[in-house]
Design a protein around this motif. Structure first.
Motif, PDB file in Angstrom:
ATOM      1  N   GLY A  56       3.200-127.666   9.748  1.00 27.86           N
ATOM      2  CA  GLY A  56       2.078-127.638  10.666  1.00 27.86           C
ATOM      3  C   GLY A  56       1.828-128.991  11.301  1.00 27.86           C
ATOM      4  O   GLY A  56       2.560-129.959  11.094  1.00 27.86           O
ATOM      5  N   SER A 136       0.178-122.707  10.371  1.00 31.21           N
ATOM      6  CA  SER A 136      -0.612-123.294  11.449  1.00 31.21           C
ATOM      7  C   SER A 136       0.255-123.486  12.694  1.00 31.21           C
ATOM      8  O   SER A 136       0.732-122.512  13.271  1.00 31.21           O
ATOM      9  CB  SER A 136      -1.229-124.610  10.971  1.00 31.21           C
ATOM     10  OG  SER A 136      -2.245-125.050  11.862  1.00 31.21           O
ATOM     11  N   SER A 160      -1.697-118.646   8.683  1.00 31.50           N
ATOM     12  CA  SER A 160      -2.768-119.351   9.407  1.00 31.50           C
ATOM     13  C   SER A 160      -2.257-119.864  10.743  1.00 31.50           C
ATOM     14  O   SER A 160      -2.521-121.001  11.142  1.00 31.50           O
ATOM     15  CB  SER A 160      -3.316-120.522   8.578  1.00 31.50           C
ATOM     16  OG  SER A 160      -3.792-120.103   7.330  1.00 31.50           O
ATOM     17  N   THR A 218      -3.489-114.787   7.003  1.00 33.44           N
ATOM     18  CA  THR A 218      -4.486-115.767   7.398  1.00 33.44           C
ATOM     19  C   THR A 218      -5.700-115.650   6.495  1.00 33.44           C
ATOM     20  O   THR A 218      -5.828-114.693   5.713  1.00 33.44           O
ATOM     21  CB  THR A 218      -4.883-115.565   8.874  1.00 33.44           C
ATOM     22  OG1 THR A 218      -5.758-116.609   9.291  1.00 33.44           O
ATOM     23  CG2 THR A 218      -5.585-114.232   9.077  1.00 33.44           C
ATOM     24  N   GLU A 236      -9.800-122.904  10.078  1.00 29.84           N
ATOM     25  CA  GLU A 236      -9.252-121.616   9.642  1.00 29.84           C
ATOM     26  C   GLU A 236      -9.947-120.457  10.344  1.00 29.84           C
ATOM     27  O   GLU A 236      -9.324-119.415  10.601  1.00 29.84           O
ATOM     28  CB  GLU A 236      -9.368-121.459   8.127  1.00 29.84           C
ATOM     29  CG  GLU A 236      -8.625-120.256   7.559  1.00 29.84           C
ATOM     30  CD  GLU A 236      -7.112-120.356   7.704  1.00 29.84           C
ATOM     31  OE1 GLU A 236      -6.432-119.319   7.561  1.00 29.84           O
ATOM     32  OE2 GLU A 236      -6.600-121.472   7.938  1.00 29.84           O
ATOM     33  N   VAL A 239      -7.987-120.029  13.627  1.00 31.90           N
ATOM     34  CA  VAL A 239      -6.677-119.376  13.511  1.00 31.90           C
ATOM     35  C   VAL A 239      -6.828-117.946  12.990  1.00 31.90           C
ATOM     36  O   VAL A 239      -5.975-117.093  13.279  1.00 31.90           O
ATOM     37  CB  VAL A 239      -5.706-120.189  12.640  1.00 31.90           C
ATOM     38  CG1 VAL A 239      -5.400-121.528  13.294  1.00 31.90           C
ATOM     39  CG2 VAL A 239      -6.212-120.381  11.226  1.00 31.90           C
ATOM     40  N   HIS A 266      -8.195-123.683   5.525  1.00 32.97           N
ATOM     41  CA  HIS A 266      -6.947-124.157   6.129  1.00 32.97           C
ATOM     42  C   HIS A 266      -6.360-125.232   5.229  1.00 32.97           C
ATOM     43  O   HIS A 266      -6.409-126.430   5.532  1.00 32.97           O
ATOM     44  CB  HIS A 266      -7.267-124.714   7.522  1.00 32.97           C
ATOM     45  CG  HIS A 266      -6.122-124.692   8.485  1.00 32.97           C
ATOM     46  ND1 HIS A 266      -5.596-123.531   8.990  1.00 32.97           N
ATOM     47  CD2 HIS A 266      -5.402-125.697   9.059  1.00 32.97           C
ATOM     48  CE1 HIS A 266      -4.614-123.815   9.841  1.00 32.97           C
ATOM     49  NE2 HIS A 266      -4.473-125.127   9.893  1.00 32.97           N
ATOM     50  N   TRP A 271      -1.430-121.666   1.579  1.00 34.00           N
ATOM     51  CA  TRP A 271      -0.107-121.543   2.196  1.00 34.00           C
ATOM     52  C   TRP A 271       0.983-121.425   1.141  1.00 34.00           C
ATOM     53  O   TRP A 271       1.984-120.739   1.368  1.00 34.00           O
ATOM     54  CB  TRP A 271       0.143-122.736   3.114  1.00 34.00           C
ATOM     55  CG  TRP A 271      -0.884-122.812   4.213  1.00 34.00           C
ATOM     56  CD1 TRP A 271      -1.481-121.762   4.852  1.00 34.00           C
ATOM     57  CD2 TRP A 271      -1.460-123.999   4.767  1.00 34.00           C
ATOM     58  NE1 TRP A 271      -2.387-122.213   5.786  1.00 34.00           N
ATOM     59  CE2 TRP A 271      -2.401-123.590   5.757  1.00 34.00           C
ATOM     60  CE3 TRP A 271      -1.277-125.362   4.551  1.00 34.00           C
ATOM     61  CZ2 TRP A 271      -3.131-124.496   6.511  1.00 34.00           C
ATOM     62  CZ3 TRP A 271      -2.001-126.268   5.301  1.00 34.00           C
ATOM     63  CH2 TRP A 271      -2.922-125.844   6.273  1.00 34.00           C
TER      64      TRP A 271
END
Length: 385
Positions: A56, A136, A160, A218, A236, A239, A266, A271
């Motif tokens: 990201g 991201s 995300s 997400t 977050e 997204v 986020h 992740w």
């Protein structure tokens, strides 16, 4: 096609190796990390699928192994995991210079890195054995690359992800400034060049993802089970909104995908979970890939593109979207402006002449038919074989 040059190779663990390459496209050195499957060096004949795992914004090629648990998550996976750098470049060829010039990230990743990986390592060098995943900005990269290059990838996963740049457009400007460029450095000024923005945008290109394995994950931005914080996370939340729009777009198009959301922010703990929980779908895609769509529909704003063996070349005064639709052995429909040259896949008998609604056309030595369409202003032409 330009070829990257290996500057250095540094083994970090038995599975993890860091490479420094000189990229002719970037005109500078760049680094990446590669995770090899357990036992890769012991068996000199086995070949493996490849997962391109994208970082990201404000991170780099080291992020997935330092923070995301990529090595642990893939310890039992029979895949090669490639983690390239992209700085804050949004996986695109910049139209204006930043600190490092007009960085052509897409040209490097697609035109140089993918062929270099297949030439250098024991990969299954085919579309069905390549996948993308990212978080991201990297989630954007995964879906954008998959949609723009469907001949190269058969699966994509976004965690995300920035999946609709038609909303919250300031995010792209922030990324450009962090790499030393003006707000319009990546795709130009939005007010005057919206088509170029949309030409990379997963939401606008969603129809191109038909026939792929897709994962969209997400969080909502509300604190979740892996958070110490009590306040909502606005990043977050943004997204989440974009991922939700993308999910609804895929649903409207009737494109199957794995959709997951829940509370959370986020941040890396989520992740890392996303990667672990997306891997089974990617493994299944490699083991039992979906067939390419029998009837191809593909949209693009580029002057030339390729999709499932169909080639399109367009000459026109201004950048605009065109669409190749319902393309198959019985013909196709094309919508666009200017002059277009369309070549079919090589599925016809070489040298044979075929009747079409545009008159007889002879297949070339590769079994392809070539059609030249005079469209003028934006119009639609259907060709039946």
């Amino acid at each position: 096609m330009t070829v990257p040059e290996v500057v250095s190779r540094l083994p970090l663990t038995r599975r993890l190796v860091e490479y420094e390459l000189y990229s002719p496209a970037l005109r500078e050195k760049t680094r990446l990390r590669i995770l090899f499957p357990t036992g890769y060096g012991e068996d000199g004949s086995a070949r493996f699928p490849v997962l391109y795992l994208l970082h990201g914004g404000d991170d780099d090629y080291r992020a997935w192994t330092r923070k995301g648990g990529a090595a642990e998550a893939t310890r039992q996976s029979p895949i090669i995991v490639v983690m390239p750098d992209a700085r804050n470049g949004f996986y695109s060829d910049w139209v204006k210079p930043g600190r490092h010039g007009r960085t052509p990230w897409e040209t490097f990743h697609i035109g140089e890195l993918v062929p270099w990986i297949d030439r250098t390592f024991r990969t299954e060098a085919r579309r069905e054995s390549r996948a993308l995943a990212g978080l991201s900005m990297g989630g954007f990269g995964a879906m954008s690359y998959a949609a723009r290059h469907p001949d190269l990838f058969s699966a994509a996963a976004s965690f995300s992800g920035v999946l609709d740049t038609n909303v919250y457009t300031f995010v792209i400007g922030i990324a450009a400034r962090r790499d030393g460029g003006p707000p319009g450095a990546i795709w130009g000024d939005r007010s005057t060049g919206a088509v170029r923005w949309r030409a990379h945008n997963p939401w606008d290109l969603a129809v191109n993802l038909r026939g792929m394995t897709l994962v969209v994950r997400t969080r909502t931005g509300l604190p979740g089970p892996l958070d110490d914080r009590r306040r909502p996370d606005p990043v977050e939340a943004i997204v989440f909104h974009e991922s939700l729009r993308f999910h609804r777009r895929l649903t409207l198009l009737g494109i199957d995908h794995d959709w997951h959301y829940g509370p959370g922010t986020h941040d890396w703990p989520y992740w890392a979970v996303d990667l672990r929980e997306a891997l089974p779908a990617l493994h299944k895609a490699f083991a039992d890939p979906q067939p390419p769509p029998a009837s191809v529909t593909y949209v693009s704003a580029e002057p030339s593109y390729r999709a499932y063996g169909w080639d399109v070349q367009i000459s026109r005064p201004a950048m605009e979207f065109s669409m190749l639709s319902d393309a198959g052995e019985q013909g196709f429909t094309f919508t666009g402006g200017g002059t277009a040259v369309i070549r079919t896949p090589g599925s016809f008998e070489p040298g044979r002449t075929y009747p079409t609604t545009l008159g007889p056309h002879q297949a070339d030595s590769l079994g392809r038919l070539t059609f030249r369409l005079q469209l003028g202003k934006r119009s639609t032409i259907s060709v039946r074989l």
